[in-house]
Design an enzyme around this catalytic site. Structure first.
Site, PDB file in Angstrom:
ATOM      1  CG  ASN A 123      37.542  33.717 -53.734  1.00 23.36           C
ATOM      2  OD1 ASN A 123      38.444  33.022 -53.284  1.00 23.36           O
ATOM      3  ND2 ASN A 123      36.277  33.307 -53.689  1.00 23.36           N
TER       4      ASN A 123
ATOM      5  CG  ASP B 214      34.626  26.452 -49.034  1.00 26.34           C
ATOM      6  OD1 ASP B 214      34.573  27.688 -48.887  1.00 26.34           O
ATOM      7  OD2 ASP B 214      33.740  25.799 -49.613  1.00 26.34           O
TER       8      ASP B 214
ATOM      9  CG  HIS C 184      38.090  35.640 -44.298  1.00 16.29           C
ATOM     10  ND1 HIS C 184      37.927  34.471 -45.012  1.00 16.29           N
ATOM     11  CD2 HIS C 184      37.183  36.516 -44.810  1.00 16.29           C
ATOM     12  CE1 HIS C 184      36.955  34.641 -45.899  1.00 16.29           C
ATOM     13  NE2 HIS C 184      36.489  35.862 -45.804  1.00 16.29           N
TER      14      HIS C 184
ATOM     15  NE  ARG D  89      29.959  27.837 -46.328  1.00 20.86           N
ATOM     16  CZ  ARG D  89      30.350  26.714 -46.928  1.00 20.86           C
ATOM     17  NH1 ARG D  89      29.598  25.632 -46.885  1.00 20.86           N
ATOM     18  NH2 ARG D  89      31.507  26.696 -47.560  1.00 20.86           N
TER      19      ARG D  89
ATOM     20  CG  ASN E 106      37.915  30.927 -43.691  1.00 21.69           C
ATOM     21  OD1 ASN E 106      38.066  29.832 -43.189  1.00 21.69           O
ATOM     22  ND2 ASN E 106      38.887  31.591 -44.306  1.00 21.69           N
TER      23      ASN E 106
ATOM     24  NE  ARG F  98      31.908  36.293 -46.250  1.00 22.38           N
ATOM     25  CZ  ARG F  98      31.747  35.036 -46.662  1.00 22.38           C
ATOM     26  NH1 ARG F  98      30.662  34.364 -46.349  1.00 22.38           N
ATOM     27  NH2 ARG F  98      32.679  34.457 -47.394  1.00 22.38           N
TER      28      ARG F  98
ATOM     29  NE  ARG G  60      35.057  23.022 -51.420  1.00 17.42           N
ATOM     30  CZ  ARG G  60      34.714  23.769 -52.455  1.00 17.42           C
ATOM     31  NH1 ARG G  60      34.984  23.362 -53.670  1.00 17.42           N
ATOM     32  NH2 ARG G  60      34.105  24.920 -52.278  1.00 17.42           N
TER      33      ARG G  60
ATOM     34  CB  SER H 133      39.182  31.190 -56.460  1.00 20.58           C
ATOM     35  OG  SER H 133      37.991  31.942 -56.354  1.00 20.58           O
TER      36      SER H 133
END
Ligand code: IPE
Ligand code: MG
Length: 227
Positions: A50, A2, A19, A6, A4, A15, A170, A47
């Site tokens: 997502n 989790d 990724h 930000r 990517n 963004r 996480r 997810s």
């Protein structure tokens, strides 16, 4: 994996750059896990929730996934990695699904490590799909009732051929599970890392594993009962 988006935003990047960087880190962690002799590594890559992101971001993530599969197929074979996937794979674009299934087939005999990608994955969705499979089987067999145990039910989940989860890591500082392996992680250890996924490293991964090794897993028993 989790943070990517930000990570990218904090640097004034799009963004997508987060990724891209995230995929490099994934490769580093896959290699580290393989080197360390870990048998099962599962990456929560996309997810079910997502799918509700802006269409352009979903599109880019699917393209990046496709490129990853095509580019890393040979490396997986060289490192004796078996590729596996969990989630509602029927929702993936046809082209991506075909490549995914092809690489899974190409690597199916590899025994060095099972790398599982959670794609279009949601744990509640998986559990409901599992129940659906049980009901379909029961009605076909004309059985009015059937044995229902934890072990038996586990065989109807996407993770049927995998052991329960030992450790969930996480990143990004969020302290939540976000619909990941709820059933399988019932007795998992959790480690929450403050850094964003693109800043996660092999060193941090090893630290997390060392932290995991200090945890006493009692499964509801008391310390003195453990041998
Ligand atoms: C994780 O990073 C990667 C995927 C879910 C595909 P995010 O995209 O969730 O990044 P943040 O949480 O918005 O920073
Ligand atoms: Mg996120």
């Amino acid at each position: 994996m989790d943070g990517n988006g930000r990570w990218a935003k904090a640097r004034g990047f799009h963004r997508v750059e987060g990724h891209r960087m995230g995929i490099n880190v994934s490769e580093e962690i896959i290699t580290a896990a393989r080197d360390l002799g870990i048998q099962y590594l599962t990456l929560y890559a996309f997810s079910k929730e997502n799918w509700d992101r802006p269409a352009e971001e979903v599109e880019v993530l699917m393209q990046l996934l496709k490129a990853f599969l095509l580019e890393k197929r040979q490396k997986m074979l060289d490192n004796r990695i078996r590729l596996n996937a969990i989630g509602d794979l029927s929702r993936l674009p046809g082209e991506v699904r075909e490549i995914l299934f092809q690489v899974m087939k190409d690597t199916e005999l590899q025994t060095g490590m099972t790398l599982t990608l959670a794609l279009s994955y949601g744990s509640r969705d998986e559990i409901l799909r599992g129940i659906g499979k049980i009901l379909a089987e029961a009605s076909k067999g004309g059985r009015a009732s059937f044995e229902l145990s934890e072990d038996h039910f586990s065989r109807y989940l996407d993770t049927a051929d995998m052991p329960d989860v030992d450790l969930v890591i996480r990143t990004s500082g969020e302290h939540r599970v976000s619909n990941f392996l709820l059933w399988q992680g019932a007795y998992a250890e959790y480690i929450f890392e403050d850094c964003f996924w693109p800043d996660f490293t092999r060193e941090r991964f090893v630290f997390a594993l060392e932290e995991y090794q200090t945890r006493e897993r009692r499964y509801g028993k008391i310390s003195e009962q453990l041998t």
